[in-house]
Design an enzyme around this catalytic site. Structure first.
Site, short mmCIF file in Angstrom:
data_model
loop_
_atom_site.label_atom_id
_atom_site.label_comp_id
_atom_site.label_asym_id
_atom_site.label_seq_id
_atom_site.Cartn_x
_atom_site.Cartn_y
_atom_site.Cartn_z
N LYS A 161 10.04 -0.92 -4.18
CA LYS A 161 9.60 0.40 -4.63
C LYS A 161 10.69 1.44 -4.35
O LYS A 161 11.64 1.18 -3.60
CB LYS A 161 8.30 0.76 -3.92
CG LYS A 161 7.11 -0.17 -4.25
CD LYS A 161 5.87 0.25 -3.44
CE LYS A 161 4.64 -0.57 -3.79
NZ LYS A 161 3.45 -0.11 -3.01
N TYR B 171 -1.06 -0.36 -12.20
CA TYR B 171 -2.05 -0.01 -11.18
C TYR B 171 -3.42 0.33 -11.78
O TYR B 171 -4.21 1.04 -11.15
CB TYR B 171 -1.53 1.17 -10.36
CG TYR B 171 -0.51 0.77 -9.30
CD1 TYR B 171 -0.80 -0.23 -8.36
CD2 TYR B 171 0.72 1.41 -9.20
CE1 TYR B 171 0.13 -0.59 -7.38
CE2 TYR B 171 1.65 1.06 -8.22
CZ TYR B 171 1.34 0.06 -7.31
OH TYR B 171 2.25 -0.29 -6.33
N PHE C 48 -6.14 8.45 -4.57
CA PHE C 48 -4.69 8.48 -4.41
C PHE C 48 -3.94 8.06 -5.68
O PHE C 48 -2.72 7.96 -5.67
CB PHE C 48 -4.27 7.60 -3.23
CG PHE C 48 -4.72 6.15 -3.31
CD1 PHE C 48 -4.02 5.22 -4.06
CD2 PHE C 48 -5.87 5.74 -2.64
CE1 PHE C 48 -4.45 3.89 -4.14
CE2 PHE C 48 -6.31 4.41 -2.72
CZ PHE C 48 -5.59 3.49 -3.48
N THR D 194 -1.31 -3.61 3.51
CA THR D 194 -1.10 -2.45 2.64
C THR D 194 -0.79 -1.18 3.45
O THR D 194 0.14 -0.44 3.14
CB THR D 194 -2.36 -2.21 1.78
OG1 THR D 194 -2.66 -3.41 1.07
CG2 THR D 194 -2.16 -1.06 0.82
N ASN E 58 5.20 1.87 1.30
CA ASN E 58 5.25 0.57 1.98
C ASN E 58 6.28 -0.40 1.40
O ASN E 58 6.13 -1.62 1.51
CB ASN E 58 3.84 -0.04 2.05
CG ASN E 58 3.18 -0.10 0.69
OD1 ASN E 58 3.84 0.08 -0.33
ND2 ASN E 58 1.89 -0.37 0.67
N HIS F 158 5.94 -4.00 -3.50
CA HIS F 158 4.70 -4.49 -4.11
C HIS F 158 4.77 -6.00 -4.15
O HIS F 158 5.84 -6.56 -4.39
CB HIS F 158 4.56 -3.97 -5.55
CG HIS F 158 3.45 -4.68 -6.30
ND1 HIS F 158 2.13 -4.33 -6.17
CD2 HIS F 158 3.49 -5.75 -7.14
CE1 HIS F 158 1.40 -5.16 -6.91
NE2 HIS F 158 2.19 -6.03 -7.51
N GLU G 95 0.70 -9.32 -13.99
CA GLU G 95 1.82 -8.44 -13.62
C GLU G 95 3.16 -8.99 -14.12
O GLU G 95 4.01 -8.23 -14.60
CB GLU G 95 1.84 -8.25 -12.10
CG GLU G 95 0.64 -7.45 -11.60
CD GLU G 95 0.52 -7.43 -10.08
OE1 GLU G 95 1.36 -8.06 -9.39
OE2 GLU G 95 -0.40 -6.78 -9.58
N1 UDP Z 1 -2.12 3.03 -1.46
C1 UDP Z 1 -2.18 4.27 -0.82
N2 UDP Z 1 -3.29 4.59 -0.10
C2 UDP Z 1 -4.34 3.73 0.04
C3 UDP Z 1 -4.28 2.47 -0.59
C4 UDP Z 1 -3.16 2.16 -1.33
O1 UDP Z 1 -1.25 5.05 -0.91
O2 UDP Z 1 -5.33 4.07 0.73
C5 UDP Z 1 -0.93 2.66 -2.27
C6 UDP Z 1 0.04 1.75 -1.52
O3 UDP Z 1 1.37 2.11 -1.88
C7 UDP Z 1 -0.32 0.38 -2.05
C8 UDP Z 1 -0.68 0.71 -3.50
O4 UDP Z 1 -1.35 1.95 -3.43
O5 UDP Z 1 0.74 -0.55 -1.93
C9 UDP Z 1 -1.55 -0.32 -4.21
O6 UDP Z 1 -2.73 -0.50 -3.46
P1 UDP Z 1 -3.34 -1.95 -3.22
O7 UDP Z 1 -4.69 -1.77 -2.63
O8 UDP Z 1 -3.24 -2.78 -4.46
O9 UDP Z 1 -2.42 -2.55 -2.06
P2 UDP Z 1 -1.26 -3.67 -2.12
O10 UDP Z 1 -1.73 -4.75 -3.06
O11 UDP Z 1 0.00 -2.99 -2.57
O12 UDP Z 1 -1.14 -4.18 -0.70
MG MG Z 2 -2.49 -4.69 -4.99
#
Ligand code: UDP
Ligand code: MG
Length: 158
Positions: free
Chosen positions: A11, A51, A59, A100, A125, A128, A139
């Site tokens: 990212k 997304y 968010f 996450t 973070n 992805h 994806e």
């Molecule tokens: N995210 C965030 N706040 C939250 C949850 C998610 O900013 O409370 C962001 C974070 O960058 C995350 C992305 O949204 O990687 C996608 O969320 P997901 O739940 O799919 O998590 P991931 O699969 O990336 O672990």
């Molecule tokens: Mg995810």
């Protein structure tokens, strides 16, 4: 264990903080194979499609800005998109990535070591990683054309 493919994005925070090599190093150390890689300029449309399952989350609009590099002063909205292949690739990469929420991610994972939560509450973070086989397939198809991914060795011989 089944051979799987999984999508990884470094990212904009990962790119701007120069964590590209370190991230690839950890992925390579897993024994999985990199079978696709390219820099991508992330359009609003691509970000929203990627997304889309999160479109109702509070968010979401900041997440779209984040993945497009709007918080990292990047020209061209770049991410590094990669496909890794191997046995249990999806779970292996999720483990290397960490949870996450960077505060909950194990120390030593990419997110645990390098992720942060901004004062605005955004989880920055670093990477992805696809979360399950269905997501991975969707994806990879969204980010890569079929001929941008190396075929499996058995198929390449044909
Ligand atoms: N995210 C965030 N706040 C939250 C949850 C998610 O900013 O409370 C962001 C974070 O960058 C995350 C992305 O949204 O990687 C996608 O969320 P997901 O739940 O799919 O998590 P991931 O699969 O990336 O672990
Ligand atoms: Mg995810």
């Amino acid at each position: 264990m089944a051979v799987e493919q999984t999508l990884i994005l470094i990212k904009p925070d990962g790119l701007s903080r120069k964590l590209t090599g370190l991230t690839i190093d950890r992925l390579d150390a897993s024994g999985l194979e990199m079978v696709g890689a390219k820099m991508v300029s992330v359009s609003e449309k691509l970000a929203r499609e990627h997304y889309k399952a999160l479109c109702d989350k509070p968010f979401f609009s900041n997440l779209i800005k984040y993945i497009r590099g709007d918080f990292h002063g990047f020209p061209g909205h770049r991410v590094l998109a990669m496909v890794y292949r191997g046995e249990g690739a999806i779970a292996k990469v999720r483990q290397i990535a960490g949870a996450t929420n960077p505060e909950q991610a194990e120390p030593g994972t990419i997110r645990g070591s390098f992720g942060r939560i901004t004062t605005a509450g955004q989880f920055e973070n670093v990477i992805h990683a696809s979360s399950d086989p269905r997501d991975a397939e969707r994806e990879i198809r969204l980010w890569f054309k079929a001929d941008e991914i190396l075929p499996e060795p058995a198929k390449a011989l044909k």
